[in-house]
Write an enzyme that holds these catalytic residues in place. Structure first.
Site, PDB file in Angstrom:
ATOM      1  N   LYS A  14      13.169  -7.997  -8.540  1.00 53.53           N
ATOM      2  CA  LYS A  14      13.024  -6.569  -8.862  1.00 53.53           C
ATOM      3  C   LYS A  14      13.573  -5.682  -7.747  1.00 53.53           C
ATOM      4  O   LYS A  14      14.329  -4.756  -8.004  1.00 53.53           O
ATOM      5  CB  LYS A  14      11.539  -6.192  -9.047  1.00 53.53           C
ATOM      6  CG  LYS A  14      10.817  -6.907 -10.154  1.00 53.53           C
ATOM      7  CD  LYS A  14       9.445  -6.286 -10.385  1.00 53.53           C
ATOM      8  CE  LYS A  14       8.507  -6.395  -9.198  1.00 53.53           C
ATOM      9  NZ  LYS A  14       8.057  -7.780  -8.921  1.00 53.53           N
ATOM     10  N   ARG A  89       1.345  -1.840 -12.272  1.00 53.29           N
ATOM     11  CA  ARG A  89       1.018  -3.238 -12.012  1.00 53.29           C
ATOM     12  C   ARG A  89      -0.167  -3.704 -12.851  1.00 53.29           C
ATOM     13  O   ARG A  89      -0.552  -4.852 -12.800  1.00 53.29           O
ATOM     14  CB  ARG A  89       0.633  -3.280 -10.559  1.00 53.29           C
ATOM     15  CG  ARG A  89       0.957  -4.398  -9.631  1.00 53.29           C
ATOM     16  CD  ARG A  89       2.306  -4.947  -9.605  1.00 53.29           C
ATOM     17  NE  ARG A  89       2.447  -5.881  -8.498  1.00 53.29           N
ATOM     18  CZ  ARG A  89       3.221  -5.692  -7.449  1.00 53.29           C
ATOM     19  NH1 ARG A  89       3.949  -4.633  -7.347  1.00 53.29           N
ATOM     20  NH2 ARG A  89       3.275  -6.607  -6.506  1.00 53.29           N
ATOM     21  N   ARG A 128      11.658 -16.888   1.081  1.00 51.79           N
ATOM     22  CA  ARG A 128      11.591 -15.529   1.637  1.00 51.79           C
ATOM     23  C   ARG A 128      10.587 -15.471   2.790  1.00 51.79           C
ATOM     24  O   ARG A 128      10.785 -14.773   3.767  1.00 51.79           O
ATOM     25  CB  ARG A 128      11.210 -14.538   0.529  1.00 51.79           C
ATOM     26  CG  ARG A 128      11.225 -13.104   1.007  1.00 51.79           C
ATOM     27  CD  ARG A 128      11.179 -12.130  -0.137  1.00 51.79           C
ATOM     28  NE  ARG A 128       9.824 -11.935  -0.633  1.00 51.79           N
ATOM     29  CZ  ARG A 128       9.526 -11.208  -1.698  1.00 51.79           C
ATOM     30  NH1 ARG A 128      10.480 -10.655  -2.413  1.00 51.79           N
ATOM     31  NH2 ARG A 128       8.280 -11.049  -2.080  1.00 51.79           N
ATOM     32  N   ARG A 134       7.087 -12.215   5.978  1.00 51.49           N
ATOM     33  CA  ARG A 134       6.096 -11.306   5.373  1.00 51.49           C
ATOM     34  C   ARG A 134       4.711 -11.943   5.394  1.00 51.49           C
ATOM     35  O   ARG A 134       4.556 -13.114   5.051  1.00 51.49           O
ATOM     36  CB  ARG A 134       6.503 -11.005   3.922  1.00 51.49           C
ATOM     37  CG  ARG A 134       7.294  -9.731   3.796  1.00 51.49           C
ATOM     38  CD  ARG A 134       7.766  -9.527   2.400  1.00 51.49           C
ATOM     39  NE  ARG A 134       6.683  -9.430   1.416  1.00 51.49           N
ATOM     40  CZ  ARG A 134       6.848  -8.960   0.208  1.00 51.49           C
ATOM     41  NH1 ARG A 134       8.021  -8.512  -0.176  1.00 51.49           N
ATOM     42  NH2 ARG A 134       5.854  -8.920  -0.638  1.00 51.49           N
ATOM     43  N   ARG A 145      -0.797 -14.305  -5.846  1.00 56.60           N
ATOM     44  CA  ARG A 145      -0.006 -13.184  -6.373  1.00 56.60           C
ATOM     45  C   ARG A 145       0.538 -13.519  -7.762  1.00 56.60           C
ATOM     46  O   ARG A 145       0.623 -12.651  -8.631  1.00 56.60           O
ATOM     47  CB  ARG A 145       1.124 -12.832  -5.405  1.00 56.60           C
ATOM     48  CG  ARG A 145       0.571 -12.096  -4.186  1.00 56.60           C
ATOM     49  CD  ARG A 145       1.563 -12.051  -3.069  1.00 56.60           C
ATOM     50  NE  ARG A 145       2.689 -11.190  -3.376  1.00 56.60           N
ATOM     51  CZ  ARG A 145       3.908 -11.383  -2.905  1.00 56.60           C
ATOM     52  NH1 ARG A 145       4.179 -12.396  -2.125  1.00 56.60           N
ATOM     53  NH2 ARG A 145       4.858 -10.547  -3.220  1.00 56.60           N
TER      54      ARG A 145
HETATM   55  P1  AMP Z   1       5.490  -5.990  -3.913  1.00 57.12           P
HETATM   56  O1  AMP Z   1       6.388  -5.806  -2.744  1.00 57.12           O
HETATM   57  O2  AMP Z   1       5.763  -5.037  -5.034  1.00 57.12           O
HETATM   58  O3  AMP Z   1       5.395  -7.417  -4.372  1.00 57.12           O
HETATM   59  O4  AMP Z   1       4.016  -5.603  -3.398  1.00 57.12           O
HETATM   60  C1  AMP Z   1       3.402  -6.272  -2.310  1.00 57.12           C
HETATM   61  C2  AMP Z   1       1.895  -6.062  -2.383  1.00 57.12           C
HETATM   62  O5  AMP Z   1       1.592  -4.665  -2.321  1.00 57.12           O
HETATM   63  C3  AMP Z   1       1.226  -6.550  -3.669  1.00 57.12           C
HETATM   64  O6  AMP Z   1       0.929  -7.919  -3.617  1.00 57.12           O
HETATM   65  C4  AMP Z   1      -0.012  -5.675  -3.703  1.00 57.12           C
HETATM   66  O7  AMP Z   1      -0.988  -6.113  -2.784  1.00 57.12           O
HETATM   67  C5  AMP Z   1       0.509  -4.352  -3.189  1.00 57.12           C
HETATM   68  N1  AMP Z   1       1.024  -3.484  -4.288  1.00 57.12           N
HETATM   69  C6  AMP Z   1       2.310  -3.086  -4.488  1.00 57.12           C
HETATM   70  N2  AMP Z   1       2.393  -2.291  -5.563  1.00 57.12           N
HETATM   71  C7  AMP Z   1       1.142  -2.171  -6.057  1.00 57.12           C
HETATM   72  C8  AMP Z   1       0.581  -1.493  -7.165  1.00 57.12           C
HETATM   73  N3  AMP Z   1       1.336  -0.772  -8.012  1.00 57.12           N
HETATM   74  N4  AMP Z   1      -0.772  -1.604  -7.368  1.00 57.12           N
HETATM   75  C9  AMP Z   1      -1.530  -2.314  -6.540  1.00 57.12           C
HETATM   76  N5  AMP Z   1      -1.067  -2.998  -5.484  1.00 57.12           N
HETATM   77  C10 AMP Z   1       0.261  -2.929  -5.231  1.00 57.12           C
END
Ligand code: AMP
Length: 188
Positions: A14, A89, A128, A134, A145
């Site tokens: 994404k 989400r 990654r 990370r 996740r």
């Molecule tokens: P991502 O980089 O989008 O995979 O997000 C990394 C982490 O940030 C996720 O595993 C969540 O802990 C948090 N996160 C990101 N976007 C959201 C969202 N829209 N709602 C809740 N938690 C989020």
């Protein structure tokens, strides 16, 4: 003008595709994950509240995310379009966005679901983890996740299907092929 939502599990690509497309379409790329990671790095109150959830692979509570999205979509540069990556989400975030867009007199043009099998995601995320270091990319967190994705995020696919804006794309192919498909979709 383009308003796009990127759906799909962690590791589906994404972020990569959203960034490329945002540049092409000259609209802001809005990634809640990036916003949260910057907050975490800068040790802001938001970052401090979000940290434990992120490190555990859980979603950060909605009340930390919803105001942030409302403020971001109200900014001037989001007037002419946007690409959302990592939001919504869960179902309550999706209905919040629905109401917010009505208030802003906007609609989403496409909700793009990048489909990738779990075992491919697992391999990509582990790779990654080694490359980027990370803190939420270790094996247990990755598993969590993916679970959170299936339980909480996957149900919103139906939400966008019902609104006839859903497009599913096979994300298990080279980055360039996905980008090409997306370009044709949004530019046609
Ligand atoms: P991502 O980089 O989008 O995979 O997000 C990394 C982490 O940030 C996720 O595993 C969540 O802990 C948090 N996160 C990101 N976007 C959201 C969202 N829209 N709602 C809740 N938690 C989020």
């Amino acid at each position: 003008m383009a308003r796009l939502i990127f759906l799909g599990p962690p590791g589906a690509g994404k972020g990569t595709q959203a960034k490329l497309l945002a540049e092409l379409l000259q609209v802001p790329h809005i990634s809640t994950g990036d916003i949260l990671r910057s907050a975490l790095k800068a040790k802001t109150p938001l970052g401090q509240k979000a940290q434990a959830y992120m490190n555990a692979g859980e979603l950060v509570p909605d009340d930390l995310i919803l105001d942030l999205i409302r403020d971001r979509l109200n900014q001037q540069d989001a007037n002419q379009g946007w690409i959302l990556d990592g939001f919504p989400r869960n179902v309550s975030q999706a209905s919040f966005l629905d109401t917010l867009l009505q208030e802003l007199n906007q609609t989403c043009d496409f909700a793009i679901n990048l489909e990738v099998p779990d075992e491919v995601l697992m391999a990509r995320l582990l790779e990654r983890a080694q490359k980027e270091g990370r803190s939420d990319d270790n094996e247990d967190t990755i598993r969590r996740r993916l679970e959170v994705y299936h339980n909480q995020t996957e149900p919103i696919i139906g939400f966008y299907r019902d609104r006839s804006v859903l497009t599913a794309i096979n994300g298990d192919q080279p980055v360039e092929s996905v980008t090409e498909y997306l370009k044709q979709l949004v530019c046609s």
